[in-house]
Write a protein that holds these residues in place. Structure first.
Motif, PDB file in Angstrom:
ATOM      1  N   SER A   1      69.161 -50.764  99.872  1.00  0.00           N
ATOM      2  CA  SER A   1      68.415 -50.215 100.991  1.00  0.00           C
ATOM      3  C   SER A   1      69.329 -50.196 102.199  1.00  0.00           C
ATOM      4  O   SER A   1      69.934 -51.216 102.537  1.00  0.00           O
ATOM      5  CB  SER A   1      67.187 -51.073 101.288  1.00  0.00           C
ATOM      6  OG  SER A   1      66.593 -50.681 102.501  1.00  0.00           O
TER       7      SER A   1
ATOM      8  N   ASP B   1      68.485 -49.837 105.258  1.00  0.00           N
ATOM      9  CA  ASP B   1      67.889 -50.376 106.472  1.00  0.00           C
ATOM     10  C   ASP B   1      66.916 -51.504 106.150  1.00  0.00           C
ATOM     11  O   ASP B   1      65.699 -51.334 106.278  1.00  0.00           O
ATOM     12  CB  ASP B   1      67.183 -49.262 107.245  1.00  0.00           C
ATOM     13  CG  ASP B   1      66.769 -49.702 108.642  1.00  0.00           C
ATOM     14  OD1 ASP B   1      66.053 -48.938 109.320  1.00  0.00           O
ATOM     15  OD2 ASP B   1      67.152 -50.818 109.054  1.00  0.00           O
TER      16      ASP B   1
ATOM     17  N   SER C   1      64.243 -52.491 108.777  1.00  0.00           N
ATOM     18  CA  SER C   1      63.136 -51.599 109.114  1.00  0.00           C
ATOM     19  C   SER C   1      61.809 -52.297 108.869  1.00  0.00           C
ATOM     20  O   SER C   1      61.677 -53.120 107.966  1.00  0.00           O
ATOM     21  CB  SER C   1      63.216 -50.331 108.259  1.00  0.00           C
ATOM     22  OG  SER C   1      62.012 -49.611 108.304  1.00  0.00           O
ATOM     23  N   SER C   2      60.825 -51.946 109.672  1.00  0.00           N
ATOM     24  CA  SER C   2      59.501 -52.555 109.513  1.00  0.00           C
ATOM     25  C   SER C   2      58.848 -52.134 108.205  1.00  0.00           C
ATOM     26  O   SER C   2      57.899 -52.761 107.745  1.00  0.00           O
ATOM     27  CB  SER C   2      58.609 -52.173 110.690  1.00  0.00           C
ATOM     28  OG  SER C   2      58.456 -50.769 110.767  1.00  0.00           O
ATOM     29  N   THR C   3      59.352 -51.077 107.613  1.00  0.00           N
ATOM     30  CA  THR C   3      58.756 -50.591 106.367  1.00  0.00           C
ATOM     31  C   THR C   3      59.454 -51.146 105.128  1.00  0.00           C
ATOM     32  O   THR C   3      59.021 -50.902 104.019  1.00  0.00           O
ATOM     33  CB  THR C   3      58.805 -49.059 106.314  1.00  0.00           C
ATOM     34  OG1 THR C   3      60.177 -48.629 106.384  1.00  0.00           O
ATOM     35  CG2 THR C   3      58.034 -48.451 107.483  1.00  0.00           C
ATOM     36  N   TYR C   4      60.528 -51.885 105.335  1.00  0.00           N
ATOM     37  CA  TYR C   4      61.258 -52.418 104.172  1.00  0.00           C
ATOM     38  C   TYR C   4      60.418 -53.485 103.473  1.00  0.00           C
ATOM     39  O   TYR C   4      59.926 -54.429 104.086  1.00  0.00           O
ATOM     40  CB  TYR C   4      62.599 -53.006 104.596  1.00  0.00           C
ATOM     41  CG  TYR C   4      63.319 -53.719 103.462  1.00  0.00           C
ATOM     42  CD1 TYR C   4      63.416 -55.110 103.443  1.00  0.00           C
ATOM     43  CD2 TYR C   4      63.880 -52.999 102.415  1.00  0.00           C
ATOM     44  CE1 TYR C   4      64.060 -55.759 102.408  1.00  0.00           C
ATOM     45  CE2 TYR C   4      64.528 -53.652 101.380  1.00  0.00           C
ATOM     46  CZ  TYR C   4      64.611 -55.025 101.384  1.00  0.00           C
ATOM     47  OH  TYR C   4      65.251 -55.675 100.351  1.00  0.00           O
TER      48      TYR C   4
ATOM     49  N   SER D   1      61.532 -48.690  98.812  1.00  0.00           N
ATOM     50  CA  SER D   1      62.295 -49.200  99.962  1.00  0.00           C
ATOM     51  C   SER D   1      63.796 -49.023  99.776  1.00  0.00           C
ATOM     52  O   SER D   1      64.565 -49.240 100.709  1.00  0.00           O
ATOM     53  CB  SER D   1      61.996 -50.693 100.186  1.00  0.00           C
ATOM     54  OG  SER D   1      60.699 -50.883 100.707  1.00  0.00           O
TER      55      SER D   1
END
Length: 127
Positions: A98, A100, A103-106, A113
């Motif tokens: 990944s 990032d 990231s808040s979405t990881y 992800s």
């Protein structure tokens, strides 16, 4: 970006294998590395992840205490040491990165992800 996974093979129950994943094309220290697997006829499942260098390690309950994920920044490599293997560990194993992990979405356990995937390396555990 390229991920080269290797180290799969055939072992008997209780045996060990070490999978390797070499990453090129990304700054290794800034990526998360995950391992997933897919058994014949089943969906992909999360195995282990390490979001950043010297960061926490996460494991699926089914492999906790038997598998260990690690990474070597100098080699841009990640490893999955598998011990006390069981027949139910038989699957194609995939490494993924990944770009990032902050990231808040990881979500370390979610395949979506991860941006890049290596080819699978087959692990077969016989009883």
């Amino acid at each position: 970006v390229q991920l080269q996974a290797s180290g799969g093979g055939s072992v008997q129950t209780g045996g060990s294998l070490r999978l390797s994943c070499i990453v090129s094309g990304r700054t290794f220290s800034r990526i998360a590395v995950g391992w997933f697997r897919q058994a014949p006829g089943k969906g992909r499942e999360f195995v282990a992840a390490i979001p950043w260098s010297a960061g926490p390690q996460y494991y699926a309950d089914s492999v906790k205490g038997r598998f260990a994920i690690s990474r070597d920044g100098a080699k841009s490599a990640a490893y999955l040491q598998m011990s006390s293997l069981k027949p139910e560990d038989t699957a194609d194993y995939y490494c993924a990165i990944s770009s990032d992990p902050f990231s808040s979405t990881y979500d370390y356990a979610r395949g979506r992800s991860y941006d890049y995937w290596g080819q699978g390396t087959q692990v077969t555990v016989s009883s």
